[in-house]
Write an enzyme that holds these catalytic residues in place. Sequence first.
Site, PDB file in Angstrom:
ATOM      1  N   ALA A 153       6.230  -5.868  13.679  1.00 52.23           N
ATOM      2  CA  ALA A 153       6.618  -5.701  12.281  1.00 52.23           C
ATOM      3  C   ALA A 153       5.685  -4.763  11.539  1.00 52.23           C
ATOM      4  O   ALA A 153       6.085  -4.127  10.557  1.00 52.23           O
ATOM      5  CB  ALA A 153       6.652  -7.056  11.588  1.00 52.23           C
ATOM      6  N   TYR A 154       4.453  -4.647  11.998  1.00 50.47           N
ATOM      7  CA  TYR A 154       3.504  -3.771  11.310  1.00 50.47           C
ATOM      8  C   TYR A 154       3.995  -2.331  11.312  1.00 50.47           C
ATOM      9  O   TYR A 154       3.991  -1.664  10.278  1.00 50.47           O
ATOM     10  CB  TYR A 154       2.125  -3.864  11.973  1.00 50.47           C
ATOM     11  CG  TYR A 154       1.100  -2.965  11.332  1.00 50.47           C
ATOM     12  CD1 TYR A 154       0.524  -3.311  10.111  1.00 50.47           C
ATOM     13  CD2 TYR A 154       0.712  -1.772  11.934  1.00 50.47           C
ATOM     14  CE1 TYR A 154      -0.409  -2.477   9.502  1.00 50.47           C
ATOM     15  CE2 TYR A 154      -0.219  -0.938  11.334  1.00 50.47           C
ATOM     16  CZ  TYR A 154      -0.776  -1.295  10.125  1.00 50.47           C
ATOM     17  OH  TYR A 154      -1.693  -0.469   9.519  1.00 50.47           O
ATOM     18  N   ALA A 155       4.433  -1.848  12.473  1.00 47.21           N
ATOM     19  CA  ALA A 155       4.927  -0.474  12.562  1.00 47.21           C
ATOM     20  C   ALA A 155       6.156  -0.282  11.679  1.00 47.21           C
ATOM     21  O   ALA A 155       6.289   0.738  10.989  1.00 47.21           O
ATOM     22  CB  ALA A 155       5.254  -0.125  14.008  1.00 47.21           C
TER      23      ALA A 155
END
Length: 230
Positions: A153-155
Amino acid sequence: MEDATAVVTGASRGIGAAIVREFADAGAAVVCCARDGDALDEVVAEVRESGGEATAVRADVRDEYDVERLMEAAARVGGDVDVVVANAGVNHGDPGEAPLQSESYSRFDDTMRTNVRGVFATVREAVPHLADDARVLVTSGSVAREPKPGMGAYAVSKAAAEGVARGFRADLPQSVLVVDPGLVATDVSGGTGREPGDVAGLFRWAATAVDPDELDDGRVGLREWKRATR
């Protein structure tokens, strides 16, 4: 940055804390926020001991009312806000070991709420207080454009945050820039990369010296900084 008023989110550690020190050293009055009030107070105390001007406001960028209060505090400190750095961010997974298909819904939601909605709230609530020639900087990274396995989810959130920045860049008269400091050793990166202090100058340069009209995509990084300042 003498007499400038700057706001920095996610300022209790890592890149954010380094930016606070850099801006204060350059003469700015820095209003900074984070969820960890004790750590934020330590950063501000260090700045003041060095002769700089900084104000701590405990705030959570996931809460627009907190962000509204932050910007109002900045306006009380210095009138118009000259620089905003939307830096607050989280990564709930270990870098490279958090494939998207394994993300829980709760972890995905909180990542997006912090890293994307938090950027939206930071810029939106800053707008009524921005100087005509203000600059808004949104911290991002190459993972926003060049997905790597296991970044989860960070990307996704960084790609979305850049979309928020582009939208505001199109709609606001002030300059809105995406700043990519490369891989920096923070909690988000798992402690891998350059020291935060080594990239703080990039943000100062982006806040003061970059000509936004020369940027096709509104994005600056280490390469442009080093080329311009060597």
